[in-house]
Motif scaffolding. Structure first.
Motif, PDB file in Angstrom:
ATOM      1  N   ARG A 105       0.851  -1.193   0.000  1.00  0.00           N
ATOM      2  CA  ARG A 105       0.000   0.000   0.000  1.00  0.00           C
ATOM      3  C   ARG A 105       0.877   1.229   0.000  1.00  0.00           C
ATOM      4  NH1 ARG A 105       3.016   0.961   3.172  1.00  0.00           N
ATOM      5  NH2 ARG A 105       2.824   1.415   5.372  1.00  0.00           N
ATOM      6  N   PHE A 106       0.343   2.288  -0.605  1.00  0.00           N
ATOM      7  CA  PHE A 106       0.965   3.607  -0.464  1.00  0.00           C
ATOM      8  C   PHE A 106      -0.004   4.423   0.386  1.00  0.00           C
ATOM      9  CE2 PHE A 106       1.331   8.029  -2.090  1.00  0.00           C
ATOM     10  CZ  PHE A 106       2.551   8.301  -1.482  1.00  0.00           C
ATOM     11  N   PRO A 107       0.448   4.835   1.590  1.00  0.00           N
ATOM     12  CA  PRO A 107      -0.490   5.423   2.559  1.00  0.00           C
ATOM     13  C   PRO A 107      -0.254   6.898   2.873  1.00  0.00           C
ATOM     14  CG  PRO A 107       1.305   4.368   3.726  1.00  0.00           C
ATOM     15  CD  PRO A 107       1.697   4.430   2.263  1.00  0.00           C
ATOM     16  N   PRO A 108      -0.444   7.802   1.915  1.00  0.00           N
ATOM     17  CA  PRO A 108      -0.183   9.212   2.214  1.00  0.00           C
ATOM     18  C   PRO A 108      -1.203   9.808   3.183  1.00  0.00           C
ATOM     19  CG  PRO A 108      -1.309   9.022   0.119  1.00  0.00           C
ATOM     20  CD  PRO A 108      -1.001   7.620   0.568  1.00  0.00           C
ATOM     21  N   GLU A 109      -0.728  10.743   3.983  1.00  0.00           N
ATOM     22  CA  GLU A 109      -1.658  11.547   4.758  1.00  0.00           C
ATOM     23  C   GLU A 109      -2.028  12.742   3.877  1.00  0.00           C
ATOM     24  OE1 GLU A 109      -0.233  13.149   8.480  1.00  0.00           O
ATOM     25  OE2 GLU A 109      -2.190  14.048   8.893  1.00  0.00           O
ATOM     26  N   PRO A 110      -3.330  12.989   3.663  1.00  0.00           N
ATOM     27  CA  PRO A 110      -3.692  14.105   2.763  1.00  0.00           C
ATOM     28  C   PRO A 110      -3.558  15.464   3.441  1.00  0.00           C
ATOM     29  CG  PRO A 110      -5.671  12.976   3.500  1.00  0.00           C
ATOM     30  CD  PRO A 110      -4.512  12.237   4.104  1.00  0.00           C
ATOM     31  N   LEU A 115       2.198  15.711  -2.872  1.00  0.00           N
ATOM     32  CA  LEU A 115       3.273  14.718  -2.898  1.00  0.00           C
ATOM     33  C   LEU A 115       4.564  15.328  -3.419  1.00  0.00           C
ATOM     34  CD1 LEU A 115       1.481  11.536  -4.291  1.00  0.00           C
ATOM     35  CD2 LEU A 115       1.834  12.236  -1.906  1.00  0.00           C
ATOM     36  N   HIS A 116       5.687  14.808  -2.913  1.00  0.00           N
ATOM     37  CA  HIS A 116       6.999  15.258  -3.386  1.00  0.00           C
ATOM     38  C   HIS A 116       7.794  14.071  -3.921  1.00  0.00           C
ATOM     39  CE1 HIS A 116       8.366  13.732   0.468  1.00  0.00           C
ATOM     40  NE2 HIS A 116       7.647  14.633   1.141  1.00  0.00           N
ATOM     41  N   ILE A 117       9.001  14.349  -4.365  1.00  0.00           N
ATOM     42  CA  ILE A 117       9.822  13.314  -5.003  1.00  0.00           C
ATOM     43  C   ILE A 117      10.148  12.176  -4.027  1.00  0.00           C
ATOM     44  CG2 ILE A 117      11.915  14.703  -4.585  1.00  0.00           C
ATOM     45  CD1 ILE A 117      11.656  12.715  -7.752  1.00  0.00           C
ATOM     46  N   GLY A 118      10.167  12.481  -2.725  1.00  0.00           N
ATOM     47  CA  GLY A 118      10.357  11.407  -1.734  1.00  0.00           C
ATOM     48  C   GLY A 118       9.204  10.420  -1.780  1.00  0.00           C
ATOM     49  N   HIS A 119       7.993  10.945  -1.903  1.00  0.00           N
ATOM     50  CA  HIS A 119       6.848  10.052  -2.034  1.00  0.00           C
ATOM     51  C   HIS A 119       6.959   9.207  -3.301  1.00  0.00           C
ATOM     52  CE1 HIS A 119       4.932  13.234   0.610  1.00  0.00           C
ATOM     53  NE2 HIS A 119       4.748  12.130   1.301  1.00  0.00           N
ATOM     54  N   ALA A 120       7.524   9.809  -4.354  1.00  0.00           N
ATOM     55  CA  ALA A 120       7.669   9.054  -5.606  1.00  0.00           C
ATOM     56  C   ALA A 120       8.502   7.799  -5.374  1.00  0.00           C
ATOM     57  CB  ALA A 120       8.309   9.926  -6.685  1.00  0.00           C
ATOM     58  N   CYS A 170       7.651   1.090   5.071  1.00  0.00           N
ATOM     59  CA  CYS A 170       7.647   2.462   5.580  1.00  0.00           C
ATOM     60  C   CYS A 170       9.081   2.943   5.732  1.00  0.00           C
ATOM     61  CB  CYS A 170       6.900   2.535   6.902  1.00  0.00           C
ATOM     62  SG  CYS A 170       7.699   1.581   8.175  1.00  0.00           S
ATOM     63  N   THR A 171       9.247   4.182   6.134  1.00  0.00           N
ATOM     64  CA  THR A 171      10.595   4.730   6.224  1.00  0.00           C
ATOM     65  C   THR A 171      11.206   4.460   7.607  1.00  0.00           C
ATOM     66  OG1 THR A 171       9.454   6.834   6.473  1.00  0.00           O
ATOM     67  CG2 THR A 171      10.531   6.430   4.379  1.00  0.00           C
ATOM     68  N   LEU A 172      12.524   4.614   7.632  1.00  0.00           N
ATOM     69  CA  LEU A 172      13.346   4.167   8.756  1.00  0.00           C
ATOM     70  C   LEU A 172      12.930   4.692  10.119  1.00  0.00           C
ATOM     71  CD1 LEU A 172      15.522   2.246   8.026  1.00  0.00           C
ATOM     72  CD2 LEU A 172      17.153   4.121   7.889  1.00  0.00           C
ATOM     73  N   ALA A 193      15.308   3.435   3.877  1.00  0.00           N
ATOM     74  CA  ALA A 193      15.783   4.813   4.058  1.00  0.00           C
ATOM     75  C   ALA A 193      14.991   5.764   3.165  1.00  0.00           C
ATOM     76  CB  ALA A 193      17.269   4.901   3.736  1.00  0.00           C
ATOM     77  N   ARG A 194      14.545   6.868   3.746  1.00  0.00           N
ATOM     78  CA  ARG A 194      13.820   7.845   2.946  1.00  0.00           C
ATOM     79  C   ARG A 194      14.765   8.536   1.978  1.00  0.00           C
ATOM     80  NH1 ARG A 194      10.601  11.938   4.876  1.00  0.00           N
ATOM     81  NH2 ARG A 194       9.634  10.445   6.261  1.00  0.00           N
ATOM     82  N   LEU A 195      14.197   9.092   0.927  1.00  0.00           N
ATOM     83  CA  LEU A 195      14.991   9.862  -0.018  1.00  0.00           C
ATOM     84  C   LEU A 195      15.233  11.262   0.544  1.00  0.00           C
ATOM     85  CD1 LEU A 195      16.221  10.544  -2.836  1.00  0.00           C
ATOM     86  CD2 LEU A 195      13.912  11.135  -3.550  1.00  0.00           C
ATOM     87  N   ASN A 196      16.483  11.667   0.554  1.00  0.00           N
ATOM     88  CA  ASN A 196      16.835  13.058   0.838  1.00  0.00           C
ATOM     89  C   ASN A 196      17.565  13.592  -0.379  1.00  0.00           C
ATOM     90  OD1 ASN A 196      16.102  13.028   3.735  1.00  0.00           O
ATOM     91  ND2 ASN A 196      17.757  11.527   3.844  1.00  0.00           N
ATOM     92  N   VAL A 204      13.999  21.266   0.267  1.00  0.00           N
ATOM     93  CA  VAL A 204      13.302  20.752   1.444  1.00  0.00           C
ATOM     94  C   VAL A 204      12.248  19.771   0.982  1.00  0.00           C
ATOM     95  CG1 VAL A 204      13.672  22.739   2.938  1.00  0.00           C
ATOM     96  CG2 VAL A 204      11.682  22.711   1.434  1.00  0.00           C
ATOM     97  N   MET A 205      12.000  18.781   1.820  1.00  0.00           N
ATOM     98  CA  MET A 205      11.120  17.711   1.380  1.00  0.00           C
ATOM     99  C   MET A 205       9.893  17.551   2.263  1.00  0.00           C
ATOM    100  SD  MET A 205      12.251  15.597  -1.139  1.00  0.00           S
ATOM    101  CE  MET A 205      13.419  14.279  -0.994  1.00  0.00           C
ATOM    102  N   SER A 206       9.922  18.034   3.489  1.00  0.00           N
ATOM    103  CA  SER A 206       8.773  17.734   4.342  1.00  0.00           C
ATOM    104  C   SER A 206       7.586  18.599   3.947  1.00  0.00           C
ATOM    105  CB  SER A 206       9.139  17.911   5.814  1.00  0.00           C
ATOM    106  OG  SER A 206       8.528  19.060   6.333  1.00  0.00           O
ATOM    107  N   LYS A 207       6.403  17.979   4.009  1.00  0.00           N
ATOM    108  CA  LYS A 207       5.193  18.701   3.620  1.00  0.00           C
ATOM    109  C   LYS A 207       4.965  19.922   4.501  1.00  0.00           C
ATOM    110  CE  LYS A 207       2.969  14.747   3.563  1.00  0.00           C
ATOM    111  NZ  LYS A 207       1.858  13.796   3.661  1.00  0.00           N
ATOM    112  N   ARG A 208       5.371  19.791   5.763  1.00  0.00           N
ATOM    113  CA  ARG A 208       5.189  20.924   6.669  1.00  0.00           C
ATOM    114  C   ARG A 208       5.987  22.134   6.176  1.00  0.00           C
ATOM    115  NH1 ARG A 208       8.069  22.823  10.585  1.00  0.00           N
ATOM    116  NH2 ARG A 208       9.566  21.102  10.505  1.00  0.00           N
TER     117      ARG A 208
END
Ligand code: ATP
Ligand code: MG
Length: 567
Positions: free
Chosen positions: A34-39, A43-48, A234-236, A264-267, A272-276
């Motif tokens: 599953r791909f489980p995004p929080e809406p 989405l960013h390239i990390g989600h890709a 999921c990520t680390l 490991a997540r993509l950095n 910047v990558m975080s949605k916040r």
């Protein structure tokens, strides 16, 4: 880097686990990811990376399927706009969840019943400490926590209080439901984590139906189990939560036990990558929106000119590992260059025009010269480009006083005009006041037309041009890194907003492009010869042309100049 570009069947430790589980029939021969995004953002390239991994594994295995699940358990930050953008981005990347579209909020009733079950088994209790007290009782990495005085409440009392929490009898924060695990556990996540909070916030799907909401650590494993997920990737940062994941699935007597696997997540450097943080840039107006071409969002990359193919090839190349690393932005750029080199038609466009008059070219004559659309792909054919007495060339292709190794146009020098003739510079017109060069005078050699009998004569340089009369005006937007530093995390004590690159966008107006670009549809991609890859922006239209530079070509002169400056 030697294997750049050579695609092979992906293999990694997660795919190895999946293959092993299939062999041992661990999940009854099923592969369900599953791909489980929080809406709560775009989405960013990390989600890709996560999308390519989860959908990729499902697609590679017969009968495999990947669910798209909105992890929408936090009503204060979630909305329909995000839900819709996420769906369109996953599709744009080239993946299909078929009929497997889910929302954690659809499970609220079942999650509640699982919690009642936990209470009945003596595995959960209602705590009435305040949030601050709960924190203080939790202990630290070196000190064990303390039991809450409410930990010994009876099952009956817990059931009654939990039902009344749901019924809305208590104000926000009055009580929480907690797992009863171990306040002395060396893993802080296991010190009676909170499962439910009272929050009077309407939910974008369930409205006012609920005033208690489950936490991520509680809702996520059960949502996976409800859907029959086999591999929950999921990520680390969730590695330390895995014992809790397993506890929730077992404690709730869930219908199946998915396996959590962390990677490991993509950095990426310079961004910047975080949605916040992305939301902060959008809200503060630092960028034009979630689709600003400077952002690493999928909508931003798309507007910039990135293709789904390039993003997928990038994700496949970086692979998945267990160790955190930072990937160079230049690597992502490599993949879009590779892809567009194969498919983008070549055109000529002059970003900073300098007028050039061919003194010996007949006034009023126009030749339609043949130009190759893409030397990498002959099937893309030829087009006609008008040529006449007055042209524009790139200002930086002329130097009045050429430095060593500068082989382009200069007084007395010869260059070839792409698809056309060899010309020689015979005169320079300057602005009386500023001394700036405003016009060049040249002669052309009629014997040297490209494709003709005199085409073989060699000169050191070929430059691009457009015919002044037929040229179209365009605006070009040049982009540079969003941040001035590669690794903002290393800049101690500095907010990322202090590291924004003030030159991340340069708008160049008065550009001149060849007439074949008339009416270029938004999203069409081109190589402007010698300049880079460009994509028509949605701001184009009703006669206006706006192009975003996706990525520059590697500029050999800029490299030489830089080396000279350094040396
Ligand atoms: P962000 O910090 O950007 O908000 P998130 O992890 O909170 O990211 P979610 O919507 O919860 O965002 O993520 C959906 C999925 O995408 C999760 O499985 C998450 O692990 C994965 N994901 C998010 N960021 C990355 C990343 N940089 N690299 C790889 N996977 C990621
Ligand atoms: Mg998140």
């Amino acid at each position: 880097m030697s294997m750049l570009g050579a695609p092979s069947a992906p293999s990694d430790f997660i795919r190895a686990i999946v293959a092993q589980d299939l062999k041992s029939n661990k999940h009854g021969g099923r592969v369900v990811t599953r791909f489980p995004p929080e809406p709560n953002g775009y989405l960013h390239i990390g989600h890709a990376k996560s999308i390519c991994l989860n959908f990729g594994i499902a697609n590679e295995n017969p009968g495999g399927i990947c669910h798209l699940r909105f992890d929408d358990t936090n009503p204060s930050t979630e909305n329909v706009e995000y839900v819709e953008s996420i769906q369109s981005d996953v599709r744009w990347l080239g993946f299909d969840w078929r009929d497997r579209l889910f929302h954690a909020s659809d499970y609220f009733e079942r999650l509640y019943q699982f919690a009642v079950h936990l209470i009945k088994k003596g595995k959960a209790y209602v705590d009435s400490l305040s949030a601050d007290e709960i924190r203080a009782y939790r202990g630290t990495l070196t000190e064990p926590g303390k039991d809450s005085p409410y930990r010994t409440r009876s099952v009956e009392e817990n059931l009654d209080l939990f039902a009344r929490m749901r019924a809305g009898e208590f104000p926000d924060g009055a009580h929480v439901l907690r797992a009863k695990i171990d306040m002395a556990s060396p893993n802080i996540n296991m010190r009676d984590p909170v499962l439910y909070r009272i929050r009077r916030v309407p939910h974008y799907r369930t409205g006012d139906t609920w005033c208690i909401y489950p936490t991520y650590d509680y809702a996520h494993p059960l949502s996976d189990a409800i859907e029959g997920i086999t591999h929950s990737i999921c990520t680390l940062e969730f590695e330390d939560h895995r014992p809790l994941y397993d506890w929730v699935v077992e404690g709730g007597d869930a219908p199946c036990h998915p396996q959590q696997i962390e990677f490991a997540r993509l950095n990426l450097t310079h961004t910047v990558m975080s949605k916040r943080k992305l939301l902060q840039l959008v809200e503060q107006g630092q960028v034009v929106g979630w689709d600003d071409p400077r952002l690493p969002t999928l909508k931003g990359l798309r507007r910039r000119g990135y293709t789904p193919e390039a993003i997928r090839a990038f994700c496949e190349h970086i692979g998945v590992a267990k160790r955190d690393a930072v990937v160079e932005m230049a690597l992502l750029e490599h993949f879009i260059r590779e892809d567009l080199n194969k498919r983008a038609p070549r055109v000529m466009g002059v970003l900073r025009p300098l007028r050039l008059v061919l003194d010996n070219y007949p006034e009023g004559q126009v030749e339609e010269l043949e130009a190759v659309n893409n030397p990498e792909d002959p099937s893309m054919g030829l087009r006609k480009v008008p040529f006449s007495r007055v042209l524009y060339i790139e200002r930086e292709d002329f130097r009045e006083d050429p430095p060593k190794q500068f082989f382009r146009l200069a007084p007395g020098r010869e260059v070839r005009l792409r698809y056309a003739y060899i010309i020689q510079c015979v005169g320079v017109v300057k602005d009386q006041r500023t001394g700036e060069v405003v016009e060049l005078h040249c002669t052309y050699d009629p014997e040297t037309r490209s494709g003709g009998s005199g085409a073989a004569r060699k000169v050191k340089s070929t430059i691009h041009w457009v015919s002044a009369k037929q040229a179209l005006d365009a605006e070009v937007r040049l982009y540079d890194h969003l941040l001035i530093t590669a690794n903002p995390g290393e800049e101690e004590g500095r907010e990322f907003t202090e590291l924004l690159n003030p030159n991340s966008l340069e708008v160049v107006t008065g550009c001149k492009v060849e007439p074949s670009l008339a009416g270029a549809a938004s999203g069409s991609r081109y190589q402007f010869e010698r300049q880079g890859y460009f994509c028509a922006d949605p701001d184009s239209g009703s006669g206006k042309l706006v192009f975003n530079r996706t990525v520059a070509l590697r500029d050999s002169w800029a490299k030489i100049e830089k080396a000279q400056q350094l040396g």
